[in-house]
Structure formats: structure tokens, C-alpha cells
Design a protein around this motif. Sequence first.
Motif, mmCIF file in Angstrom:
data_model
loop_
_atom_site.group_PDB
_atom_site.id
_atom_site.type_symbol
_atom_site.label_atom_id
_atom_site.label_comp_id
_atom_site.label_asym_id
_atom_site.label_seq_id
_atom_site.Cartn_x
_atom_site.Cartn_y
_atom_site.Cartn_z
ATOM 1 N N CYS A 97 0.729 -1.292 -0.018
ATOM 2 C CA CYS A 97 -0.114 -0.114 0.073
ATOM 3 C C CYS A 97 0.920 1.215 -0.056
ATOM 4 C CB CYS A 97 -1.102 -0.054 0.975
ATOM 5 S SG CYS A 97 -2.261 -0.957 0.780
ATOM 6 N N GLY A 100 3.606 4.178 -3.386
ATOM 7 C CA GLY A 100 2.989 5.495 -4.064
ATOM 8 C C GLY A 100 3.733 6.272 -4.621
ATOM 9 N N SER B 87 -3.916 4.659 -7.556
ATOM 10 C CA SER B 87 -3.099 3.853 -6.684
ATOM 11 C C SER B 87 -3.205 2.260 -7.119
ATOM 12 C CB SER B 87 -3.899 4.057 -5.254
ATOM 13 O OG SER B 87 -3.987 5.297 -4.734
ATOM 14 N N ALA D 84 2.938 6.910 0.446
ATOM 15 C CA ALA D 84 1.929 7.323 -0.647
ATOM 16 C C ALA D 84 0.833 8.242 0.167
ATOM 17 C CB ALA D 84 0.978 5.892 -0.935
ATOM 18 N N SER D 87 -2.725 8.653 -0.988
ATOM 19 C CA SER D 87 -3.773 7.589 -0.847
ATOM 20 C C SER D 87 -3.958 7.327 0.774
ATOM 21 C CB SER D 87 -3.244 6.305 -1.418
ATOM 22 O OG SER D 87 -3.053 6.479 -2.778
#
Lengths: 266, 266, 266, 266
Positions: A97, A100, B87, D84, D87
Motif C-alpha cells: 500500500c 505510491g 493507486s 503514498a 492515498s
Amino acid sequence: MAHKQKPIRSDLGWSTSDRIVVRGKDLPGELLGKINLGDMAFLEVSGRLPTPQESTMFNAILVTLVEHGMTPSSIAARLTYAGAPESLQAAVAAGLCGLGTVFVGSMEGAARMLYAALPRERARTATDAELDEIARRVVADYRARKEIIPGLGHPIHKPVDPRTTRLFELAAENGFAGGYVKLMKRIGAEAERAAGRSLPINATGAIGPICCELGFNDKIVRGFGVMARAVGLVGHLLEESESPMALEIWQRVEDEASAHARPPGK
Amino acid sequence: MAHKQKPIRSDLGWSTSDRIVVRGKDLPGELLGKINLGDMAFLEVSGRLPTPQESTMFNAILVTLVEHGMTPSSIAARLTYAGAPESLQAAVAAGLCGLGTVFVGSMEGAARMLYAALPRERARTATDAELDEIARRVVADYRARKEIIPGLGHPIHKPVDPRTTRLFELAAENGFAGGYVKLMKRIGAEAERAAGRSLPINATGAIGPICCELGFNDKIVRGFGVMARAVGLVGHLLEESESPMALEIWQRVEDEASAHARPPGK
Amino acid sequence: MAHKQKPIRSDLGWSTSDRIVVRGKDLPGELLGKINLGDMAFLEVSGRLPTPQESTMFNAILVTLVEHGMTPSSIAARLTYAGAPESLQAAVAAGLCGLGTVFVGSMEGAARMLYAALPRERARTATDAELDEIARRVVADYRARKEIIPGLGHPIHKPVDPRTTRLFELAAENGFAGGYVKLMKRIGAEAERAAGRSLPINATGAIGPICCELGFNDKIVRGFGVMARAVGLVGHLLEESESPMALEIWQRVEDEASAHARPPGK
Amino acid sequence: MAHKQKPIRSDLGWSTSDRIVVRGKDLPGELLGKINLGDMAFLEVSGRLPTPQESTMFNAILVTLVEHGMTPSSIAARLTYAGAPESLQAAVAAGLCGLGTVFVGSMEGAARMLYAALPRERARTATDAELDEIARRVVADYRARKEIIPGLGHPIHKPVDPRTTRLFELAAENGFAGGYVKLMKRIGAEAERAAGRSLPINATGAIGPICCELGFNDKIVRGFGVMARAVGLVGHLLEESESPMALEIWQRVEDEASAHARPPGK
């Protein structure tokens, strides 16, 4: 609220009782035992098997991206695993996750920058003088917008990122040192000149133009980082399961973060 | 609350200004251009490069697991991508989150069952008669507990899963058709006999014992599915970006799911 | 590579053997039994408890965002749960991963647009004529850039989104119908006029300006959607566990997606 | 491969052009401005609005679970956000992925243990002597299996967890101190006696039996932790965006983890 139905269709694969076909290839008969995981990834994203040169180059890109030691992504995966060791897949997911814009995104950014500056149809024919001119314009534009040029600079690997040297060497040996690689090198040199300091082309800055040479859409380039890091994260979780660090990180962070607030001596 | 600090240590890699070392290997000099992604995965999880036989076998396992067409995991990734196309990494992560006990877990379950039934030190020396006896006991135990034997049965690939045939063929060719593979085949045959119906060894049921032959800890076996499916999910997201189905799935599900509750004609 | 250490510090909470303090409040003594979950969320993100008016308004925003029926996010969560029912948390996580720019992001976009057009210090003093002028300029700018104005338009709720009506009503009753709400209404009216078609302010388009009235940083606004949908996704997973649809969705999608590729009759 | 279609159906909500109904309630007219987020969560998982007593109790449970300071979950979310920041939803998702068996799972484990030991129909009628006997048997069984009793013991909050005291107080005030709460207290006392050391009922050990009193299915209990921590994680990410610690954690971990492997002085 009824809507007109559109078809749902995928060309990635199909199976019947005795056959399994992926991207038009018979999985047991044509792929298993014959191709490696990197070639399979190439087949997935391009719909055909790579040439030997493409296989070498594409596997080198992926191998570069697998393991970067302790990163925010790998630490996050280990912390997640400490709380849910029964869900290894969720710990890998947590690690992914974070891939990015800050870290892995620069690879995609470099590819996008290069495609925008040098359309595919001109990449083979542009002269050295034209590439010099494009590089000057790209660097000037980024500097005018005060934006960071993707793929340049590294906090540790200075003045040269050794991965870049090797990736460009492989690109030359395998026929992928075309217009995009040339342009990226010129952008790097021009940016160093304009900034007056060392700005090595880092690994993502080497991978971006090579992905352009291989013809990949820039929007899938980040995906190469994602698939490779999934491999690396599994390695981290295996090590975490045998020689853990997550709880120690937690304890140290917790102790320090609230020390100013806790009553003295507690 | 101060606690005694323990060391934080990882042996996966390190880097200095001019060197990047992964698992003891110089990344640019010893790995890039020389090994494929599957071999890199082997290096990550075992700490050494594979032999040619191990490379063939391990890459075949990973290639088997990359692409299974439209699955809950790949549909979830596509739906996630539709909401957050910026994403891609999070869409892959969403897809991986579902690789739990129901699907990918059976591979790990098969390895665990086999290790429990046949300790490593006996796997090389057990006679056919002993393996027959172990298989009978394993099947009887699962049936007594009314548990499903991991790795057996498939809704589509009947009476034979063609991936299993090929994986066992590769195991035999590369020296991995030892005690664990033999035991799994016997368990499959005994389970079919006891159940009185077709129970083919499916792909995860072939991969489990081969992972035992390769000496992998059963708790990392699920990780091979996770890394391979990360590759496949990137392929799905590229297709989704070019030829989407997520919004159509959404519309159809939404329309049907609430049709009974909405006022007539709405 | 040694770097100079910086402090690690958090002001969210601390605990000792007999005390637990969150944001300066004694959790057992001052919070449990006294505040609701929405107020706790307000405390977390603003560092103080809400006034009664803020509590009503903020809870209404969160309640609006909890449940939107079958969405890409809730379907993704259900599909993930079908594969890993032992990891409810990972299924919620998968559902949240899709709350990106396409759906929930518009709330954040509306807040950012409004803050950019109307600085906080002017929000209380701007006259109606000034707000009209700002609205004209904002709409003209978006149209010139061919960008979609965040928070306007809805595929179903036309000509009015009933949530918007109610949220603006609550804003008026609780003292939050200030410059940002006025400006958003003007932007909506001007956009409809310029486009020549119905462009209702949708729920996210109502929440954006109210978040500005409440003084929230636009970069945390998306977080309100994330926390509320986490609540809703747990509801979906409970229903999925009792009355599943994930496997049926999978079967239908798989059948249709590869129908064109499979041999006839298979 | 055509399969017989089954219906897809959800009872969570529906909408038409001018109506939005959640769990049978008109969202704008019956819910917005009238209920708080905790009540909405109750509505989602039980299909009806809570009584005032249920509202107080259920909100207290959720408020307890929102903020636990620096935990593996919140550190993982912050590290993910550092990579990220575009996000936020994926950073929350990463944090949630770790809410597995080790931490939040004990709440679910306590509820399951209690339901297994004391069926719902007997929870109201069991005498004190019967509850004593059940507690002895439960503790003896766990000790015989060398398993940890869920919900007992805490590394910091000794000899009493102050959240437990308060939660049981609220349970008594609101009519939820029935058989399950009584049994949990007895299990705690008996476990302390048998172990000969302090084993306080921790917060999850208080929440488990109260969830039984509220009638919730044990498989959804973990979900209350997930929804509450989503709220807390948004708070952590807001703090991280304003006063970051993720990169500092990364640097320290990276430096220390590979110090033994790097050449001296590097």
C-alpha cells in the motif's frame, strides 16, 4: 434504474475440465517448466512471450526492484505480520500500500516524462542534437515549475548509482539503448549542470527509459515495482517469523513518542 | 515503562554509496542480467541461489500460480482500481487480501499435513509400505474429524488436474519426486477410494508436497501464492485500464441486490 | 550512514499502569459513557471535544457516509471475505483501498476548491456580490480547463440530492451555513446555468463546504469518508457471512468473461 | 461451465431519484441530525436503532477501541502514508490489516469462549453456583490445553485495567451486567487463583462479554475493533502529516538493522 448491460470480457485466460490457457498459451504444456516467473510477468502484461533479449532485460528490471532492505514498506509489512501472523497475505498487502508517489512512483514519472518529451515514432530517428535540445527543454521546464525531475538523485548512491550503470550496460548489450535511454542520460547531465551538484540517475531513473524502450505503457510501470516488491516482502516476512524486530520497534517508538506526556518516572 | 532494548537486525541486504548487496550477493555484479525473477525469489526466501533443477521446479510452481482468470481476488482488485486508479499498488493489495484459507491456503495446508505425517528425516528412507500406511492413517484421521484434506478435489478440473500431471512430471525430471510427492499421491488415491468419488490432486495439492521436497518451511508456502498472484493482478489491472468491467459488475450487482426493496418501477 | 536522530513524538495519548489518556482526556473517567463515536472522531482529529452544534453536524456528516448500498468498495470487501473469512480486518481494508479520487475524493476536492477560492479570513466577511463573483470565476476556470467541478452532479439523485437538502438544513440550524456553504450553492447554480443542464450538489459536494465551515484541513476530509465507510463495510461483511453473494458474483463474471474464448459447449 | 444462477440480494439499503433508505430508515429524514455514528454502526450490524442504554454501552465500547497510542497498526499506517500520501485510504487499510489474532482478536475470542461455555438461553437463568462451576471448568480446560484465556492479562495495566472497571460499571448501570459479564469476572478470578499471579481482565476481556450481553454474533465482534481503529488511524495520519515520525523510524531501523553487515565506517 435498470441500465443497458454491457458485455464483461477478459482475454487473460480460460479453462475447461482438461485445459488451462493463459494469454493463449497452454499453461501445463507450453509454460510450466519452460519459462521463468519474469517471462510469465512479461506474458501477462504484453500478451506474448519475450525474446531472449527482452527476457534478460525485463528480469533484470524486476530483480533490481525486489529487495531494498529495511524500507517503510517492509517495516510496515513486518508490523502488520506481528499483529496478524495468520494472514501473511494481508501483511504483504499492507507493505504494498505504501508504494505510491514518493518511492516507486518515480519510475512511472520518468517514463511519463520521456514519452511526453519524445513520442514513440520519433524515438528511433531523433538525432543527438535533437535529443540535446529536448533534454535542455525538459530540464528548463521542470526548473521553471520548481518540480523534481523523476529518477534523478539518491541520498546514498552518489556520485553514481551502481544499479544504473549495470542496467544501462544490459540495455546496450540487448538492444534497448535507444532514444529514451539516450534522452534520460542527457536529462541527467543537463540537470547536474543546471543545478551545479551531483544528481545521479537512480535505479528508477534507469528503469523508466528502459520500460519506454520495451514499449510499456507508463501507467503499468509502477506495477513492475509492485510485483517485485511482493516477492521481497515475502522474504521479509519469513525473516520476521524467524528473527522478529516488529515488537522491538513498537516498544521503542511507543516509549519515546509519549515520554513527554507521561508523568515523571512512569 | 522503559524496557530493555533488544537489537534490530536483518540479513536481507545492505548498501553503501557504491555497493548494494542482497543476501550476500552483489546486486549489480552478481545478480542483474544473470538471474530471473523466480531465482531472485528463491534467493530471498532461502538465502542462496537455486541449482538449475531447483530453478526449473520453483519457477514452474510460481508460474502455475500467476493467472487463474477471473477470481474473487482479481475482481476485487479491478473494483478497487475503478475507485482509485491513481493507486495501482492499493488495488493489487486489495486483491492479495483475499488469498486466505479458502483458496491459496490449501497449498500451505497440504505442506503442513505432509510434514506432520512424515518428518523430514524419514522422507528419504520411508518404504512404499510405510507410505501406504501413513496415507491410510492420514485419510482416516481427516475423515474421523470430518475435515477436508487440503489439496484434493477441484470443481472443474476432473478427473485430473492437468497442472498436477505436469508439476509431478517436472518433479520427477528434476529430482523432487521423493517421499512427500509419493505420500501425497497415496493420500489422493486413498481418499478417492474411501470417498468413493473422484478427488483429483489439484494444483495446490501438487505444490504443497513439492515445496516439502524443496525444503521450504510450510509457513512461507502461502507466500509463493501471494508473490505469484501479485504478478497476475498487475496483468488484470492493465487489462481493466484498457477494457474495463468493474463499473458494469457494480451496476448489475447494485440493480439486482436492491430490486426487491425499491418501489415498483424505480 | 549514521544520521543525526530527530525526536519521535506523538500527542495522541499515553498510558501508565493505572491511567489511559487520549488527547488530554482521561479515557475511562472523561470519555467512556459520556461521548459517542462521532465525538471521539472529532476529538481525535481536532484535539478537543465538539460543541453540541459541532457534534450534531459532524455526526450527520459521518452518518451520511456510512452506507451507500452495493458499491465497488463493498463488493470488493465481500469478495475478499469469501477468500479469507478468518481475516475480517483484511476484507475491510480491501474495501477501503478503493476510496480514492473517483468516489470519496470529490469531498476533499470540493473543500480544496473552496479554500483556494475563499481564504478562511474572508469567509466571514465576503458579501453576496463578492461570492457571486467568486462563483462565476471558479466555474469559468473549471470550464476553461475542461475539468469536472467536484461535488456536482449525480447519476441517480436528480434534480436534487435529498442528503444535500438535509445537510444544508442542519448546517443552517447549527450555525455552519457561512461563506463556504453559500459559495458552494452559488457554484452549483452557476455551473447549472453555464452547462444548461441539471447539476445538483451531491452529498460530497455538501460535505466539502461544511468541513470548511468546521475548520478542517482539506487533506483530512477524505479521512471522514474512510472512517465512516469502515463502519459500513463491517455491516456488509456481517450480511455476507449470513447471506452471501460473493461466490455467485464470481461465478457469473467468470462464466461471461471467458465465454468468447472457451471451446463451444464447454 | 454454465451454472445455475442464484439471486444476489442485500437488505442494507436502496435508493431512487429522491429517496435513500438504509436498513429501512429514510437516511435524510430519519437519521441525519438525529443519530450519532455509534448508533449508525449499531443500526448497520443489528438492523434496528439502539435503545438509549444500548447506545450508551455500544458507543462506550467503540470509544474504548479508537485510540491506543503508538501500536504496530498505527506505526504501519504512518509508514505507509509516508510512501503514498496521496492515498490516505490505503494507509488506513494498511493499519487495519494488522488487527488480527494477536491484538484485537482476543475480544472475539472472549465472546466465543463465553458463548461456548454458556448458551444464550441459559445466560439469564444460570445461578451463581452454576457460573462458578462453569468458570472452573473453562479455566481448567484452557490450562490443560496450555492455551491463553482470551481477554486476561495486560503488560502495563496491572493489577487493574481502568477501562474494564469503567466498562463493567456502565454495563451495570445500563442493564448489561448479566450472565456473561458475571461469568467473565469469575473466569478472571479463577484464572488468577490457578496461575497464582495477577491476571486482570483487560479491555478486550470486558468488551467480549458485553458484546454477548448485547446479543452480537461473536464473528462480528472483531469488526467493532476494526471500525473504531479506522477512526483512530485517521487521527494518526493527520498527526503524521503535520508532525511526521515515519521517516525517522525508517532511518533508525535501517541504520541499525544492517550495521553488522556493512563494511566498517560506512
